[in-house]
Design an enzyme around this catalytic site. Sequence first.
Site, PDB file in Angstrom:
ATOM      1  N   GLY A   1       0.766  -1.219   0.003  1.00  0.00           N
ATOM      2  CA  GLY A   1       0.177  -0.067   0.155  1.00  0.00           C
ATOM      3  C   GLY A   1       0.868   1.193  -0.057  1.00  0.00           C
TER       4      GLY A   1
ATOM      5  N   ASN B   1      -6.411  -5.218   7.413  1.00  0.00           N
ATOM      6  CA  ASN B   1      -6.100  -5.493   5.790  1.00  0.00           C
ATOM      7  C   ASN B   1      -7.344  -6.434   5.444  1.00  0.00           C
ATOM      8  OD1 ASN B   1      -3.748  -7.979   4.401  1.00  0.00           O
ATOM      9  ND2 ASN B   1      -4.925  -6.424   3.505  1.00  0.00           N
ATOM     10  N   GLY B   2      -7.982  -5.943   4.228  1.00  0.00           N
ATOM     11  CA  GLY B   2      -9.032  -6.953   4.090  1.00  0.00           C
ATOM     12  C   GLY B   2     -10.202  -6.023   3.194  1.00  0.00           C
TER      13      GLY B   2
END
Length: 480
Positions: free
Chosen positions: A38, A113-114
């Site tokens: 990211g 995260n996800g």
Amino acid sequence: MTYEVKSLNEECGVFGIWGHPDAAKLTYFGLHSLQHRGQEGAGILSNDQGKLKRHRDMGLLSEVFKNPANLDKLIGTGAIGHVRYATAGEASVDNIQPFLFRFHDMQFGLAHNGNLTNAESLKQELEQRGAIFSSTSDSEILAHLIRRSHNPNLMGKIKEALSLVKGGFAYLLMFEDKLIAALDPNGFRPLSIGKMANGAVVISSETCAFEVIGAEWIRDVKPGEIVIIDDNGIQYDSYTNDTQLAICSMEYIYFARPDSNIHGVNVHTARKRMGAQLAREFKHEADIVVGVPNSSLSAAMGFAEESGLPNEMGLIKNQYTQRTFIQPTQELREQGVRMKLSAVSGVVKGKRVVMIDDSIVRGTTSRRIVQLLKEAGASEVHVAIGSPALAYPCFYGIDIQTRQELIAANHTVEETRQIIGADSLTYLSIDGLIDSIGIETDAPNGGLCVAYFDGKYPTPLYDYEEDYRRSLDDKISFYK
Ligand code: SF4
């Protein structure tokens, strides 16, 4: 709602540490090795004897912490950090994590995260019950669920909240006296636990962060597991027994760093095996193998070893440009390819080239690279892809949520070959992919999610399901 909403998806990196006097600085170094996950924003939250402090901003980690004072002020022996990926339209500091929630009786930080598949319905329900959201990210939902739980103790509240959110998630939660990590029941996203020489415990999206800070890998977090780290050590608990490993195969194909290990499999080695398997499935004559840098170099190595063809550096990457996968418009994407790759005519001129790439998403990049190789004098360009054709969207944390965006969803292999201008096009088979990764498990598909390739989602799609089902004329199916 429409399944074409893109604002909910992201692929990010998380890192956490408990029990080290330089917690925030080590988090910085850990996040630095997760930067590939990211680049839109980054943040670190520290815990100084129960006092939580945070710094976050848009941009690369090094830009966010350009002023050393921003890191120096994050004192304490615990920290969590986050690097965020998102499309340009969602760029806002409000969405940069870790989030910090302060209530009259407690405070905690959160990094995620996800992607949650029931975010929209949970958000609506929570708002109707008076919750106010400070970001457009689905990551904040868990905090509201924890806060609103009537369960009398904190772990009960956390377990209840985790059982309500669906989809792909790896969470790090920093409380005043503990760090908690939790993974979704399918373990879509990777999350590993490590230990430092002084006993400090670290948690990271990828094991490559352990190498950087000198931590030793202990084990990976299991699907449906909660890991509680405090001054007494590590405790393992779970919030559900209904678990089945289905880790994202794209982590092995594209996202994770080659020096990371996920569920006992080194990413570089898995990519090499994908390349070797691809060579066994490849049916054409060629002179040299050229991998598209950087994520396809391991697969090119495996292809060359298996086929006996020389592995040549026929493409050079400018290391200082971002991945084309994350650029927002077609036009920019094409410009991005030109900026970042050059073909080496001295290597490819007059040669039948096997061009190895990890995947074809929209086809734009592949077309441009084939063109570059041909302009540099390659007599033939055979495109061989180290993964099966991407024909279905992802709802668990990857930035493709519509079939319209995927060339393989709308075109046959032959049509795609013509569009990208290649002399042949070979994709790795799904079975070949599963065998190449080779996680030791009895779970279906070798413990992998391959929904991107076969449309068989390991979970119901909740908020996305109805529209998506309609868009496919009910062709979508589930194996659980
Ligand atoms: S659908 Fe694709 S990208 Fe999404 S989790 Fe499954 S394999 Fe990974």
